[in-house]
Design an enzyme around this catalytic site. Structure first.
Site, PDB file in Angstrom:
ATOM      1  N   HIS A 100       0.865  -1.181   0.000  1.00 50.83           N
ATOM      2  CA  HIS A 100       0.000   0.000   0.000  1.00 50.83           C
ATOM      3  C   HIS A 100       0.906   1.237   0.000  1.00 50.83           C
ATOM      4  O   HIS A 100       2.028   1.192   0.503  1.00 50.83           O
ATOM      5  CB  HIS A 100      -0.849   0.105   1.277  1.00 50.83           C
ATOM      6  N   ASP A 103       2.263   2.167   3.392  1.00 53.86           N
ATOM      7  CA  ASP A 103       3.275   1.271   3.959  1.00 53.86           C
ATOM      8  C   ASP A 103       4.683   1.764   3.671  1.00 53.86           C
ATOM      9  O   ASP A 103       5.606   1.474   4.427  1.00 53.86           O
ATOM     10  CB  ASP A 103       3.188  -0.137   3.339  1.00 53.86           C
TER      11      ASP A 103
END
Length: 436
Positions: A100, A103
């Site tokens: 993501h 992240d």
């Protein structure tokens, strides 16, 4: 160059079923040929960036247990995390990873800063990919953690949130394309409701349809060759999530004319939460023509929530990969370990050990599934069970060449009086057990 995080651990190698070395593969051999293809090319393993490198080890009753040197929201820490991540991929021999946006980049004060940070780390990832050979299986946007998304992203009552989410997805598709990603995933963790008292269901579903159409339109505009995937989940964090299961997603895609544009990324744990088996969701996705990829992580069958544990049940994996192989195998998808360590597993080596066990379990399942396919252990009994439909009259019946009146006349004139036949469930269950 080693970061030192994993100490003196060397690249994980295959040592065979008799090995007791926890840092060795016992069943996973990337170059072993299974059904005419390398095992690595069948399984297409990926490491999930979020659970592996960003999860702090908390739970609803306690906070962080993992002390990672990159747990700061700065670009310097993000690059250190990337250094450790790509070292991990190389040690494990994982061909792919997934992420993501949140992240991998520090959180900025606004959209422009988020985009700048993402672009900087994407450039860094590109260098890492070139140096290690690791590839991106899929990218995605985190549209659920930030408080702006507490009432949803695409389904939010505030159009500004919809716009912010759409703009974020645009940047994440760009990042995925730049890194050669083979898929782009949408998971609607907040696309649902807590109570119908403050929810306009029709409006929210229409908003979600518009959002997904925007994604597909942009994919074609920029020439992204990857697959758009939706990941079904019935609930958690919302009480009810709109992409509940494979059947629900297919109905949604059909309504919006996207059934030929979007496929599904099926997670084992989400299937369980929806009251299904993993193989049910895989078989249904194949039947509907929307199978794309899998997240391989199980739930604790007693806890009732999404525990994201590494797979360790070979019979389950055998049936899962049976349906993957029966459907023609992965095209752009793969096996992503959306799994996280237990919060007491503090050692860096535990990250490797968890993935090694999962990869070995999947390898055993794949080989069992391949043998069942070669032997027609399940396909032949299935063909025999439905053989009656191959007759000329049955084919006409199936194609709609008879009206209901004609069928009734046929049954009466032929004195059709069918008798039931055994379904042989116990026999087939015993057959599966012979292979695992």
């Amino acid at each position: 160059m080693s970061t030192g995080f994993f100490g003196d651990i060397q690249k994980i190698k295959y040592e065979g079923p008799d090995s007791t070395n926890p840092l060795a593969f016992r069943y996973y051999q990337p170059d072993e040929i299974v059904l005419g293809k390398r095992m690595e090319d069948h399984l297409r393993f990926a490491v999930a960036y979020w659970h592996t490198f960003t999860w702090p080890g908390g739970d609803p009753f306690g906070g962080q247990t993992f002390l990672r040197p990159w747990f700061e929201d700065t670009m310097k820490a993000a690059k250190l995390k990337a250094d450790v991540a790509f070292e991990f991929f190389s040690l494990l021999g994982a061909p792919y990873y997934c992420f993501h946006d949140a992240d991998v980049r520090p959180e900025g004060k606004n959209f422009a800063e988020n985009t700048k940070n993402l672009n900087e780390i994407v450039d860094y990832f590109a260098e890492k990919q070139a140096a290690t050979g690791t590839k991106l299986l899929w990218g995605t946007a985190n549209l659920f953690s930030n408080r702006r998304y507490m009432s949803g992203a695409a389904t939010n009552p505030d159009p500004d949130v919809f716009a912010f989410a759409a703009a974020t997805v645009k940047t994440c598709i760009d990042a995925t394309q730049k890194l050669g990603g083979e898929n782009y995933v949408l998971w609607g963790g907040r696309e649902g409701y807590e109570t119908l008292l403050n929810t306009d269901l029709k409006r929210e579903l229409d908003q979600l349809g518009r959002f997904l159409n925007l994604v597909v339109e942009y994919k074609h505009k920029i020439g992204f060759k990857g697959t758009i995937l939706i990941e079904p989940k019935p609930q958690e964090p919302t009480k009810h999530q709109y992409d509940y299961d494979v059947a629900t997603v297919y109905g949604f895609l059909k309504k919006h004319g996207l059934e030929n544009e979007v496929k599904v990324n099926i997670e084992q744990g989400h299937a369980i939460l929806a009251g299904h088996s993993f193989e049910h969701e895989l078989a249904l996705a194949n039947a509907l023509g929307i199978f794309g990829s899998i997240d391989m992580n199980r739930n604790d069958y007693q806890s009732g929530w999404d525990t994201d544990q590494f797979p360790n049940n070979v019979p389950e994996m055998a049936l899962a990969y049976y349906h993957v192989l029966a459907g023609g195998g992965f095209k752009t998808g793969g096996t992503n370990f959306d799994s996280k360590l237990r919060r007491q597993s503090l050692d860096p080596a535990d990250l490797l050990i968890g993935h090694i066990g999962g990869m070995d379990c999947c390898a055993r399942g794949l080989k069992a599934a391949a043998k069942m396919i070669e032997d027609k252990a399940l396909s032949q009994p299935l063909a025999d069970r439905y053989a009656g439909w191959e007759s000329v009259e049955a084919q006409k019946l199936f194609r709609g060449e008879y009206s209901l009146d004609e069928i009734a006349n046929w049954v009466e004139s032929k004195d059709v009086n069918p008798q039931p036949k055994s379904g042989k469930q116990e026999l087939l269950e015993n057959v599966v057990n012979r292979y695992v």
